[in-house]
Design an enzyme around this catalytic site. Structure first.
Site, PDB file in Angstrom:
ATOM      1  N   SER A 111       0.789  -1.221   0.000  1.00 30.02           N
ATOM      2  CA  SER A 111       0.000   0.000   0.000  1.00 30.02           C
ATOM      3  C   SER A 111       0.825   1.276   0.000  1.00 30.02           C
ATOM      4  CB  SER A 111      -0.945  -0.010   1.205  1.00 30.02           C
ATOM      5  OG  SER A 111      -2.182   0.369   0.765  1.00 30.02           O
ATOM      6  N   SER A 113       0.547   3.399  -2.275  1.00 29.27           N
ATOM      7  CA  SER A 113      -0.333   4.474  -2.761  1.00 29.27           C
ATOM      8  C   SER A 113      -1.062   5.144  -1.599  1.00 29.27           C
ATOM      9  CB  SER A 113      -1.314   3.947  -3.804  1.00 29.27           C
ATOM     10  OG  SER A 113      -1.950   2.788  -3.343  1.00 29.27           O
ATOM     11  N   ASP A 157      -6.740   0.529   3.439  1.00 30.51           N
ATOM     12  CA  ASP A 157      -5.339   0.966   3.470  1.00 30.51           C
ATOM     13  C   ASP A 157      -5.207   2.375   4.037  1.00 30.51           C
ATOM     14  OD1 ASP A 157      -5.103  -1.425   2.133  1.00 30.51           O
ATOM     15  OD2 ASP A 157      -4.929  -0.498   0.163  1.00 30.51           O
TER      16      ASP A 157
HETATM   17  C1  GLA Z   1      -6.086  -3.389  -1.893  1.00 29.34           C
HETATM   18  C2  GLA Z   1      -7.121  -2.299  -1.713  1.00 29.34           C
HETATM   19  C3  GLA Z   1      -7.844  -2.464  -0.375  1.00 29.34           C
HETATM   20  C4  GLA Z   1      -8.366  -3.886  -0.198  1.00 29.34           C
HETATM   21  C5  GLA Z   1      -7.277  -4.898  -0.520  1.00 29.34           C
HETATM   22  C6  GLA Z   1      -7.793  -6.311  -0.490  1.00 29.34           C
HETATM   23  O1  GLA Z   1      -5.064  -3.246  -0.948  1.00 29.34           O
HETATM   24  O2  GLA Z   1      -6.513  -1.035  -1.739  1.00 29.34           O
HETATM   25  O3  GLA Z   1      -8.889  -1.523  -0.287  1.00 29.34           O
HETATM   26  O4  GLA Z   1      -9.507  -4.110  -0.978  1.00 29.34           O
HETATM   27  O5  GLA Z   1      -6.685  -4.666  -1.779  1.00 29.34           O
HETATM   28  O6  GLA Z   1      -8.201  -6.639   0.797  1.00 29.34           O
END
Ligand code: GLA
Length: 363
Positions: A111, A113, A157
């Protein structure tokens, strides 16, 4: 001309459990990592955003009025998109200069982003004197990603990047936004959570993520429910096979989150291994968002001493997590590395994860 440069940082995350349920009103249990994205920010005296990153070539320089869906393209959309989302919510955001000096590993499913969005959101809040809550700022970050970047991700996230506290996972109820800090301190229990980055790069903006989300929404509509949070496994019998498998993942995963939280509340972290394994199987077979490298990482981790392992994040690459007794960390690291080499895969990057604090000003 710029005034008042300062720095804000926001963490990457792994999700302990509760995968692909945050857009279905489900429960998830992520925690923040020590790895951070750091943004140096200052005010501009014009209503523009000028953004650079040490990880990317070039400068993006765009009037705030020109930021919107699809604009600017690329990485800067995450940053400028936050300013757009705050402005469309009616907040008087001023022009900013942004320099991304450090970043959570990109494309690793950790994550990066959301970390960028959240660091920019805190900077914008303070520099423009908005006085917004972390929950309001997280909502702006989600809008930036959904509407400016065009990735229809859920809010897990951004919530954990904003709200995490050290030595805790964040129980997030995405039906109403309620949160609870759940104690999680693997080292205190003689354990480690290993993050195994397969180095298979994924892109969430790709169609697969959107297709899963659409299937889940279709299943809820077919059942006459607001979301799959309301469903039980037996409710799913009337759905066609493809849709039923997608929905079954969501319903069973939410149940697993409850079980993991109960175990953590009882101080029994070591007991959650089978729930991590079951989550991975469900993501692999029913939800079909895993890949060979993630499967191999989990399998080898289990075979070499992990209590349990699962892919984490959106899938199709990125990272897996493994819950490992500290005495077996080296065995697991070696076994996964050897298996990747034997399969001709890139060497994975394996690190211990420490549940860390959320976004903050750092200088
Ligand atoms: C990504 C998305 C989250 C979530 C995950 C799966 O990280 O950004 O919002 O949906 O995938 O759990």
């Amino acid at each position: 001309m710029t005034t008042g440069a300062a720095r804000w940082a926001a963490p990457g995350r792994v999700n302990l459990i509760g995968e692909h349920v945050d857009y279905a009103g489900g429960l998830c249990l992520p925690f923040a990592l020590a790895q951070r994205t750091v943004v140096e920010a200052s005010l501009l005296d014009e209503p523009r955003v000028r953004a650079r990153s040490r990880a990317e070539p070039g400068t993006v320089d765009i009037a705030l009025d020109d930021v919107g869906p699809g604009s600017p393209p690329g990485w800067a959309g995450y940053a400028a998109g936050v300013l757009w989302a705050l402005r469309v919510a009616g907040h008087p955001v001023r022009g900013m200069e942004l320099l991304v000096t450090d970043t959570v590993p990109l494309g690793a499913g950790l994550s990066s982003s959301a970390a960028l969005e959240c660091a920019v959101a805190l900077a914008a809040d303070e520099l423009s004197g908005l006085g917004l809550s972390r929950t309001e700022l997280a909502a702006a970050c989600v809008r930036a990603e959904n509407e400016v970047v065009g990735a229809r991700t859920g809010g897990m996230d951004q919530a954990v990047a904003m709200l995490a506290t050290a030595d805790h996972a964040l129980l997030l109820d995405t039906r109403d936004g309620a949160t609870r800090q759940v104690p999680l301190s693997p080292t205190g229990d003689g354990l480690a959570v290993l993050v195994i980055d397969t180095r298979v790069r994924h892109r969430l903006a790709d169609g697969q993520y959107g297709a899963r989300r659409a299937a889940v929404e279709k299943a809820a509509t077919a059942l006459g429910l607001a979301s799959l949070r309301e469903a039980t496994v037996s409710d799913l019998d009337g759905l066609d096979d493809g849709l039923r498998r997608r929905a079954r993942h969501v319903v069973t995963e939410i149940a697993r989150v409850r079980q993991v939280v109960a175990a953590l509340d009882a101080g029994e972290l070591a007991s959650i291994g089978p729930l991590l394994d079951a989550s991975h199987e469900s993501l692999r077979r029913d939800y079909e968002v895993s890949c060979r490298e993630l499967d191999l990482a989990c399998e080898m981790a289990r075979l070499s001493g992990a209590f349990g392992a699962r892919m984490t994040g959106g899938g199709f690459g990125g990272s897996a997590i493994a819950l490992v007794p500290r005495s077996r960390v080296d065995d697991v690291t070696r076994a996964v590395g050897n298996a990747f080499a034997a399969s001709g895969y890139r060497a994975p990057a394996i690190r211990q994860a420490r549940p860390s604090a959320g976004a903050s000003r750092v200088g």
